[in-house]
Write an enzyme that holds these catalytic residues in place. Structure first.
Site, PDB file in Angstrom:
ATOM      1  N   ASN A 180     -11.212 -11.367 -16.644  1.00  0.00           N
ATOM      2  CA  ASN A 180     -11.517 -10.595 -17.846  1.00  0.00           C
ATOM      3  C   ASN A 180     -12.761 -11.182 -18.510  1.00  0.00           C
ATOM      4  O   ASN A 180     -12.960 -12.403 -18.541  1.00  0.00           O
ATOM      5  CB  ASN A 180     -10.323 -10.500 -18.806  1.00  0.00           C
ATOM      6  CG  ASN A 180      -9.765 -11.842 -19.260  1.00  0.00           C
ATOM      7  OD1 ASN A 180      -9.774 -12.813 -18.512  1.00  0.00           O
ATOM      8  ND2 ASN A 180      -9.268 -11.888 -20.482  1.00  0.00           N
ATOM      9  N   CYS A 209     -11.266  -5.788 -18.202  1.00  0.00           N
ATOM     10  CA  CYS A 209     -10.080  -6.467 -17.669  1.00  0.00           C
ATOM     11  C   CYS A 209     -10.379  -7.066 -16.289  1.00  0.00           C
ATOM     12  O   CYS A 209     -11.285  -6.605 -15.574  1.00  0.00           O
ATOM     13  CB  CYS A 209      -8.930  -5.481 -17.518  1.00  0.00           C
ATOM     14  SG  CYS A 209      -8.206  -4.934 -19.068  1.00  0.00           S
ATOM     15  N   GLU A 250      -8.619  -6.881 -13.515  1.00  0.00           N
ATOM     16  CA  GLU A 250      -8.381  -5.961 -12.389  1.00  0.00           C
ATOM     17  C   GLU A 250      -9.602  -5.073 -12.169  1.00  0.00           C
ATOM     18  O   GLU A 250     -10.038  -4.826 -11.048  1.00  0.00           O
ATOM     19  CB  GLU A 250      -7.171  -5.052 -12.655  1.00  0.00           C
ATOM     20  CG  GLU A 250      -5.878  -5.784 -12.884  1.00  0.00           C
ATOM     21  CD  GLU A 250      -5.604  -6.051 -14.359  1.00  0.00           C
ATOM     22  OE1 GLU A 250      -6.518  -6.541 -15.055  1.00  0.00           O
ATOM     23  OE2 GLU A 250      -4.479  -5.782 -14.798  1.00  0.00           O
ATOM     24  N   CYS A 293      -2.564  -3.410 -17.638  1.00  0.00           N
ATOM     25  CA  CYS A 293      -2.549  -2.489 -18.784  1.00  0.00           C
ATOM     26  C   CYS A 293      -2.618  -1.048 -18.264  1.00  0.00           C
ATOM     27  O   CYS A 293      -2.871  -0.795 -17.080  1.00  0.00           O
ATOM     28  CB  CYS A 293      -3.728  -2.792 -19.713  1.00  0.00           C
ATOM     29  SG  CYS A 293      -5.323  -2.226 -19.115  1.00  0.00           S
TER      30      CYS A 293
HETATM   31  N1  THU Z   1      -6.397  -8.047 -19.852  1.00  0.00           N
HETATM   32  C1  THU Z   1      -6.704  -7.995 -18.521  1.00  0.00           C
HETATM   33  O1  THU Z   1      -7.667  -8.617 -18.061  1.00  0.00           O
HETATM   34  N2  THU Z   1      -5.935  -7.221 -17.711  1.00  0.00           N
HETATM   35  C2  THU Z   1      -4.856  -6.493 -18.153  1.00  0.00           C
HETATM   36  O2  THU Z   1      -4.313  -5.675 -17.406  1.00  0.00           O
HETATM   37  C3  THU Z   1      -4.334  -6.733 -19.496  1.00  0.00           C
HETATM   38  C4  THU Z   1      -5.309  -7.318 -20.463  1.00  0.00           C
HETATM   39  C5  THU Z   1      -7.263  -8.856 -20.728  1.00  0.00           C
HETATM   40  C6  THU Z   1      -8.096  -8.034 -21.686  1.00  0.00           C
HETATM   41  C7  THU Z   1      -8.379  -9.034 -22.783  1.00  0.00           C
HETATM   42  O3  THU Z   1      -9.547  -9.766 -22.435  1.00  0.00           O
HETATM   43  C8  THU Z   1      -7.188  -9.963 -22.758  1.00  0.00           C
HETATM   44  O4  THU Z   1      -6.490  -9.704 -21.545  1.00  0.00           O
HETATM   45  C9  THU Z   1      -6.234  -9.779 -23.916  1.00  0.00           C
HETATM   46  O5  THU Z   1      -5.866  -8.458 -24.055  1.00  0.00           O
END
Ligand code: THU
Length: 122
Positions: free
Chosen positions: A43, A54, A56, A83
């Site tokens: 992320n 994110c 993924e 998410c």
């Molecule tokens: N985040 C991800 O990288 N992947 C997800 O599927 C859920 C959320 C990250 C986004 C943000 O930088 C941090 O987690 C907190 O929400």
């Protein structure tokens, strides 16, 4: 389907490289193509919060940049539960098996279709 612990270990190693100064929640993802190539992502946050990406999506974008498209990724592992937006991305790429760590710490594995039923199709 059994959780892909090896791929999750790659995701966990990648998470250390996350750029998450605002949430301090580091996420790593690792996608494996059918030819065995592993593409990782983390992320990447931004002072303008909605612009963050994110892990993924970062891994999937890297996969596309390396020439892998929908149907060419057999597995993806991520250190958090994907998410909603990432579930739509996983569906777009038809990832066969997604291993992820639930908020309670348990490992789970599901197809992209299981993670987001009745997916939007253009
Ligand atoms: N985040 C991800 O990288 N992947 C997800 O599927 C859920 C959320 C990250 C986004 C943000 O930088 C941090 O987690 C907190 O929400």
């Amino acid at each position: 389907m059994t959780p892909d612990r090896e791929l999750l270990a790659r995701a966990e190693a990648a998470a250390a490289r996350a750029y998450a100064p605002y949430s301090r929640f580091r996420v790593g993802a690792a996608a494996r193509a059918r030819d065995g190539t592993v593409l990782t992502g983390v992320n990447v946050e931004n002072a303008a919060y909605p612009l963050g990406v994110c892990a993924e999506r970062a891994a999937l974008a890297r996969a596309v940049g390396e020439g892998y498209g929908p149907g060419e990724l057999e597995a993806l592992a991520v250190t958090a539960s994907p998410c909603g937006g990432c579930r739509q991305w996983l569906a777009e790429f038809r990832v066969d098996a997604v291993t992820y760590r639930r908020a309670d710490g348990e490992l789970a594995v599901a197809t992209a279709a299981d993670l987001l039923p009745d997916t939007f199709q253009l």
